[in-house]
Design an enzyme around this catalytic site. Structure first.
Site, mmCIF file in Angstrom:
data_model
loop_
_atom_site.group_PDB
_atom_site.id
_atom_site.type_symbol
_atom_site.label_atom_id
_atom_site.label_comp_id
_atom_site.label_asym_id
_atom_site.label_seq_id
_atom_site.Cartn_x
_atom_site.Cartn_y
_atom_site.Cartn_z
ATOM 1 N N LYS A 182 0.872 -1.184 0.000
ATOM 2 C CA LYS A 182 0.000 0.000 0.000
ATOM 3 C C LYS A 182 0.903 1.226 0.000
ATOM 4 C CE LYS A 182 -3.977 1.924 2.396
ATOM 5 N NZ LYS A 182 -3.590 3.330 2.261
ATOM 6 N N LYS B 97 -2.212 -2.789 7.877
ATOM 7 C CA LYS B 97 -1.264 -1.717 8.140
ATOM 8 C C LYS B 97 -0.084 -2.203 8.978
ATOM 9 C CE LYS B 97 -3.474 2.001 6.498
ATOM 10 N NZ LYS B 97 -3.570 3.197 7.306
#
Length: 697
Positions: A119, A314
Site C-alpha cells: 500500500k 497496516k
DNA sequence: GTGCCTCGAGTTCC
DNA sequence: CTCGAGGCAC
C-alpha cells in the site's frame, strides 16, 4: 513605481497571500474569491519579474504548494472512490476473510484467493479514458467529488496518454500518485531552505494539486495502478487478470503484486513486504488484500465508504514519548463533555502533535493519566493521535477528576445510568452546544455552505447575527451589517450570500440530518427521507406519532415493564422506518415534542424549499412491494438478499402479514411459509428469486 | 439473551 | 480513526 514602493507592495502581497492560504487551508473560511486570489499571485509574480532583487525570502512564489487546491475545478466521480478498512494484526485479517466467507455463504472447502500488494503512501487518483484517450484525471477528494488534475497528470511520464486498441471504450484506471524517497530528498535540496515538504506524501499531494501544471511538470511524480472505476468492459474475471491487463496497457503496477491462494500465503507475503520496507524506493504503510474473483467482489459490494472485498493490513504505527501538560474539556453539539490532552509538541509519523483526545472518563482512568505524566503516543491508523500508555511509574497521587460544571455554561454535568459519557445539562441554553449545532448544520455533509466555517459561525453567533439555522437564510437582509464587519469585504460578503442562496433548496435527507437530532446521522436521515419522501409526509408522521405517544398510558393491571415494552413497540410502529428502533424513535419524538425545536424547524422550513427524496431503484416486479425472506438461503446471505431487494425498490420485512407481497422461502422454512400460503401470498424459492433479480438486469 | 454489524458522535493535522 | 451503543438475526 519606485523600488521602495515595489518593496512595500511585495511585503503587503506576501502577507495577504499567506493570510488567504491560511484561511482557506486551516480555517475553512476563505475571504477571497478565486479570481481575487489569482490576481494577487499574478501581481506578485509580475512585480518580482520587474524587481528580481526584491524577491523576498518569504515570497509566495518561492513557497511550496503555493496555489491552493481550492482553485482546481471539482469533478464528481461516476463510481465513488472509497477507502479500505484497516487491519493491524493477522487475526483481524482472518476475521476479514471470515466475513467474506460468511457473506458469500461459501462452503468450508471453497478456497478464497486474495491478491496482495504494497500500500503506497501517496494520493489516490482516477484516470478516465474514453475512446482510449485520457480525458480526465481526478483526485479522490471526499470519495464522491474530487479535483480535476488532468493537465497536471499529463506531465507524469508513468501515465499513458492513450490505451492500446484492445482496451475497452470507457475505462477509469485508479492508482496512486507518489514520489520516490530519493526524488523527495533531491527535491527538498533543490527547494533548499524555504518551506520544504515534511514527507514524500505531502510532496506528491502538493505537487499534483497545482494550478500551474508547469510546476507539476518540474516535480518527479510517479504512478502505480491498482484498480479501476467506471468501465464499459473488463479485461478479465479476476483482480489479477485485470491488473495484468493494466500492465500490458503500459501502466506501472507493483512488482510485489501477487495472487495468494490461502490466508497463510497472504500473511507470508505481508511479512516479506514488511522485511523489505526500508529498501523499497517509496514509502508504504501496509499491504492491500483484495478478493481475487470479480464476481465475488460484485456480490460483496460496498458498505459505507469501504468495499467488503478489500482490506489494508497496516504496519504498526510509529510511536513517540511526550509530556501531558494539561487535560482540558470541550463540549460537543449533543452536550457530551470530551477530555482532551494538551501535549508537549512532539513529532510522530512526520507531523507535530500537540493535542490528543482522551475520549471519556473511563479512558482517563484506564490510562491513569494526570497532568505532568510522561505518555506514549501513536497516530492510530497513522492519522489520529492516541495516548497508548502512561509511562509515569505508579505512585500515589490524586486522580484527575471530571469537572462537575460545564466549561461553557456552568450547568451541571451528569452521567446517565449505564452510560460512559458525561453530558452538559444546559441543553438549549449552553452556547457551546448551540454553536456546535450550527457548525453541524453548515457542515459539508449537511447544508454544505462554503464560506461559513467554524470561525465565522462562532463570530456570527457571538455577535447575534445567527442564533438559529433560519437566521443563516436571512443574512441576505443584513448585507450592510455584514459589510460593516471587520475583515469582511464586499466580494466575500457576496460570495457568502451566493453560497447560502445555493442551498436554499435542499433534499429532505440532508435537511433531516442537518437538524442534529440525537441518533439521527446521515444514514438514518436517509432512511427516514426515503420512507416519507416529502417534508410534508415526514411532518405528518411526526404529528401522528406524537399523538400516539400522548395517548399512551398504562392499562389496568399492566406492569411497568410491560408498559415500557408496549410503548416502545407502538412508537417504533408509528415511526415505521427500517432500522429505527425504540431508542431512535424516542429521540426523534423528544426532539419534536420540544416547542423550541419545533419552532426552529418550522422557521427554517419557511425559508427553504425541501425537495422530495425517492429511493433510486431499478424497476422490477417487486418495486414498492414488501418481501420476506425465510428459511436458509444457500447461494447468498440474508444481507445480500436484502440489499438486492432494496436495490429493486422492495421493502424487506421480517415477518409475514397481510401487507406482505412476496415470500422467498429456502429449506427449513416453517411457520412463515405456511402463513404466507394461508394468506394466499405469492411464494418462491431462491432460484426463483435469482431469476427475478436477473430479469431486472 | 447473545453476538454481529452498522451507525453516530467525537476527534487531529495540514 | 475509535469508541459506544442501537437494531436485528439467530
Amino acid at each position: 513605481m519606485t523600488e521602495a514602493e515595489a518593496a512595500a507592495r511585495l511585503a503587503d502581497l506576501a502577507a495577504q497571500i499567506a493570510r488567504a492560504d491560511r484561511l482557506y487551508h486551516q480555517e475553512d473560511a476563505p475571504e477571497l474569491s478565486d479570481a481575487a486570489y489569482d490576481a494577487l499571485v499574478r501581481e506578485n509574480r509580475e512585480l518580482e519579474a520587474a524587481f528580481p532583487q526584491l524577491v523576498r525570502a518569504d515570497s509566495p512564489s518561492r513557497r511550496v504548494g503555493s496555489a491552493p487546491a481550492a482553485h482546481l475545478a471539482k469533478v464528481a466521480h461516476k463510481v465513488s472512490m472509497g477507502s479500505l478498512d484497516n487491519a493491524f494484526s493477522a487475526e483481524e485479517v482472518a476475521d476479514f476473510l471470515g466475513r467474506v466467507r460468511r457473506f458469500l455463504k461459501l462452503p468450508e472447502a471453497e478456497p478464497v484467493a486474495l491478491t496482495a500488494e504494497p500500500k503506497i503512501d501517496g494520493l489516490s487518483c482516477s484516470l478516465r479514458y474514453e475512446g482510449r484517450r485520457l480525458v480526465l484525471a481526478a483526485t479522490r477528494g471526499d470519495g464522491q467529488v474530487g479535483e480535476n488534475v488532468t493537465s497536471n497528470v499529463a506531465t507524469i511520464a508513468d501515465i499513458p496518454q492513450a490505451l492500446p486498441a484492445e482496451a475497452p471504450d470507457v475505462f477509469e484506471v485508479r492508482g496512486e500518485v507518489y514520489m520516490a524517497k530519493a526524488d523527495f530528498t533531491a527535491l527538498n535540496e533543490r527547494l533548499a531552505g524555504e518551506r520544504v515538504f515534511a514527507n514524500p506524501r505531502n510532496a506528491a499531494a502538493g505537487s499534483l494539486r497545482q494550478k500551474d501544471a508547469t510546476v507539476t511538470a518540474s516535480r518527479p511524480l510517479r504512478f502505480l495502478a491498482h484498480g479501476w472505476g467506471e468501465t464499459s468492459a473488463l479485461p478479465g474475471d479476476t483482480q489479477a487478470e485485470v491488473v495484468a491487463a493494466l500492465r500490458d496497457w503500459g501502466f506501472p503496477v507493483s512488482d510485489l503484486f501477487v495472487r495468494c491462494a490461502t490466508l497463510d500465503d497472504a500473511l507470508a507475503h505481508y511479512a516479506r513486504i514488511e522485511a523489505r520496507r526500508a529498501d523499497l524506493p517509496f514509502d508504504i504503510d501496509g499491504v492491500v488484500y483484495k478478493v481475487d474473483r470479480l464476481d465475488w467482489q460484485r456480490r460483496l459490494g460496498t458498505v459505507g465508504r469501504a468495499p467488503r472485498w478489500g482490506l489494508a493490513h497496516k504496519f504498526p504505527a510509529e510511536r513517540a514519548q511526550t509530556t501531558l501538560n494539561a487535560i482540558d474539556t470541550q463540549v460537543g453539539r449533543t452536550g457530551k463533555i470530551t477530555p482532551v490532552a494538551r501535549l508537549e509538541p512532539v513529532t510522530v509519523g512526520g507531523v507535530v502533535v500537540t493535542n490528543a483526545t482522551l475520549h471519556n472518563a473511563d479512558e482517563i482512568e484506564r490510562l491513569g493519566v494526570r497532568p505532568g505524566d510522561r505518555v506514549l503516543l501513536q497516530r492510530a491508523g497513522d492519522v489520529i493521535p492516541q495516548i497508548v500508555e502512561n509511562l509515569t511509574p505508579d505512585e500515589p497521587r490524586a486522580p484527575w477528576s471530571f469537572p462537575t460544571r460545564c466549561p461553557a455554561c456552568d450547568s451541571a454535568v451528569a452521567r446517565e445510568e449505564g452510560e460512559v459519557d458525561y453530558r452538559c445539562t444546559g441543553g438549549l441554553i449552553c452556547p457551546a452546544q448551540r454553536v456546535e449545532r450550527l457548525m453541524h448544520f453548515v457542515s459539508r455533509r449537511a447544508f454544505d455552505i462554503t464560506g461559513l466555517g467554524a470561525v465565522r459561525v462562532e463570530d456570527f453567533f457571538r455577535d447575534g447575527l445567527i442564533e438559529s439555522p433560519a437566521d443563516i437564510f436571512r443574512l441576505r437582509d443584513k448585507r450592510d451589517v455584514l459589510l460593516a464587519r471587520e475583515r469582511l469585504a464586499e466580494t466575500s460578503v457576496d460570495n457568502l450570500l451566493a453560497a447560502i442562496e445555493e442551498r436554499r433548496t435542499v433534499s429532505l435527507d440532508r435537511f433531516l440530518f442537518a437538524l442534529g437530532i440525537r441518533h439521527v446521522g446521515e444514514v438514518t436521515a436517509r432512511d427516514l427521507a426515503r420512507r416519507y419522501e416529502s417534508y410534508a409526509g415526514f411532518v405528518a408522521m411526526i404529528d401522528a406519532a406524537l399523538a400516539v405517544r400522548e395517548g399512551l398510558a398504562p392499562v389496568l393491571g399492566e406492569t411497568e415493564r410491560k408498559f415500557e415494552l408496549r410503548r416502545a413497540r407502538e412508537l417504533v410502529a408509528a415511526v415505521a422506518t427500517p432500522n429505527i428502533g425504540p431508542e431512535v424513535a424516542e429521540a426523534l419524538l423528544d426532539f419534536f415534542a420540544e416547542p423550541h425545536n419545533r419552532a426552529v424547524v418550522d422557521d427554517l422550513a419557511g425559508e427553504l424549499t425541501v425537495t422530495d427524496v425517492r429511493h433510486e431503484t431499478r424497476a422490477s416486479r417487486v418495486s414498492g412491494k414488501t418481501v420476506v425472506f425465510t428459511g436458509s438461503l444457500e447461494t447468498m446471505s440474508r444481507d445480500e438478499a436484502k440489499a438486492q431487494a432494496e436495490a429493486l425498490g422492495a421493502k424487506v420485512s421480517g415477518s409475514v402479514s397481510a401487507k406482505t407481497d412476496l415470500v422467498v422461502a429456502g429449506p427449513g422454512a416453517g411457520s412463515k411459509l405456511k402463513k404466507a400460503q394461508d394468506l394466499g401470498i405469492e411464494t418462491m424459492n431462491e432460484t426463483g428469486w435469482q431469476a427475478l433479480v436477473a430479469d431486472a438486469g
